[in-house]
Design an enzyme around this catalytic site. Structure first.
Site, PDB file in Angstrom:
ATOM      1  N   ASP A 167      21.983 -25.669  64.358  1.00  0.00           N
ATOM      2  CA  ASP A 167      22.162 -27.082  64.014  1.00  0.00           C
ATOM      3  C   ASP A 167      21.090 -27.456  62.996  1.00  0.00           C
ATOM      4  O   ASP A 167      19.912 -27.596  63.342  1.00  0.00           O
ATOM      5  CB  ASP A 167      22.038 -27.956  65.259  1.00  0.00           C
ATOM      6  N   LYS A 230      28.000 -32.945  62.198  1.00  0.00           N
ATOM      7  CA  LYS A 230      27.440 -33.561  63.406  1.00  0.00           C
ATOM      8  C   LYS A 230      26.803 -34.889  63.036  1.00  0.00           C
ATOM      9  O   LYS A 230      26.183 -35.019  61.975  1.00  0.00           O
ATOM     10  CB  LYS A 230      26.411 -32.587  64.001  1.00  0.00           C
ATOM     11  N   LYS A 266      30.892 -32.787  65.930  1.00  0.00           N
ATOM     12  CA  LYS A 266      29.977 -32.940  67.062  1.00  0.00           C
ATOM     13  C   LYS A 266      29.297 -34.305  67.014  1.00  0.00           C
ATOM     14  O   LYS A 266      28.379 -34.518  66.226  1.00  0.00           O
ATOM     15  CB  LYS A 266      28.926 -31.821  67.059  1.00  0.00           C
TER      16      LYS A 266
END
Length: 330
Positions: A167, A230, A266
């Site tokens: 991430d 995300k 996400k």
């Protein structure tokens, strides 16, 4: 909304179930054409709760689905190996065994465990023998302002010790100044540094000022090869919201329509209640359809969410709510 609570989906990386997004040449004309009707997006998001509701066994089924989509996360300065080991044990068995047996999903697990680089090896060892991947936050998380070579090196170190997902955080200044070429180049290099590990691009949407910036940043990151986009690090003042989510998943839909490649989504930060998870699942099903209700294309970045879902499932089975302190994460 219906689903089958008896058939949990195994945790699979995107590249194992569909062609991985290779990215494309930066198309600045496409980026410039992207707009966001803020009032319409906010109106659509505000009506979602009243139009989508599930009860009883259907609600239980959707909550079990939500569990399979959670990136169970601990990102605290006081993380210890013991805390991460306990979190991994919870990831392996997210709900009490007798409850899962009764619900017909004895092998249900979360989607992944997400930690800082320093805890990746601990998590990998704790999850050995399972199908649960370890995700590492990287590239100077959460601000993304460390020296560039160190951000790339951090990715490599996490991959080396077993992280299957990375991430990363983008440089928000590129979005705020409209330097789309710089954002594309940065994302492209970080994707390359991840190698076989798939990459989730954190936009930190609470710091991007407008939904148009969110839409354009989403598109540029996908053009550069992001496997997931995300919302947030969870450290911003404003994290995941339904309007931001609607903006980002419509960018995903447009990207797939134009290129044929699926990109995951996400939402992270502030999603702590089971009822919130149901709203996000409804939004995903409405906008992107069933393929995006699987762990390879949708994750919740969360910690306390799992505890509330477990309480709701216990209420479904027994008619009584248990105390929240009976559902600690670690």
């Amino acid at each position: 909304m219906q689903t089958d609570i008896r058939t949990p989906t195994p945790n699979l990386l995107p590249q194992l179930t569909h062609a991985r997004n290779p990215g494309m040449v930066l198309d600045l004309d496409w980026v410039a054409s992207v707009q966001a009707n803020t009032s319409a997006i906010e109106r659509r998001a505000a009506t979602l709760g009243g139009r989508r509701s599930v009860k009883k066994e259907y609600q239980a089924a959707w909550l079990l689905k939500a569990i399979s989509l959670i990136d169970l996360t601990t990102l605290s300065g006081d993380d210890t190996p013991g805390r991460v080991q306990r979190l991994c044990a919870k990831a392996r068995q997210p709900v009490r065994a007798e409850m899962l047996q009764t619900l017909g999903v004895p092998n249900l697990t979360v989607g992944a465990v997400c930690v800082y680089h320093d805890m990746v090896e601990t998590a990998v060892r704790a999850l050995e023998g399972s199908t649960i991947p370890v995700a590492a936050v990287s590239t100077g998380f959460p601000a993304g302002l460390s020296p560039w070579h160190l951000r790339l090196a951090e990715i490599g170190e996490s991959v080396k010790v077993g992280a299957k997902e990375i991430d990363i955080v983008i440089s928000r200044r590129h979005v705020l100044t409209g330097n789309w070429q710089a954002l594309y180049d940065e994302m492209r290099e970080m994707r390359a540094a991840c190698g076989a590990a798939h990459v989730k691009a954190i936009l930190a949407t609470g710091e991007l000022q407008t939904l148009r910036n969110v839409a354009r940043a989403s598109l540029v990151c996908m053009m550069a090869g992001a496997d997931f986009i995300k919302t947030s690090t969870g450290k911003e003042a404003v994290n995941a919201t339904l309007p931001v989510s609607l903006t980002m998943i419509r960018a995903i839909r447009d990207y797939e329509a134009r290129t044929g490649f699926k990109v995951g989504y996400k939402p992270a930060g502030g999603i702590s209640k089971a009822k919130d998870a149901l709203l996000y699942l409804a939004l995903m099903k409405d906008e992107l359809g069933h393929p995006w209700l699987q762990p390879e294309l949708f994750r919740f970045g969360a910690s306390s969410l799992l505890g509330d879902i477990e309480r709701q499932l216990e209420h479904y089975l027994t008619g009584h709510y248990s105390a929240a302190n009976r559902h600690a994460m670690g």
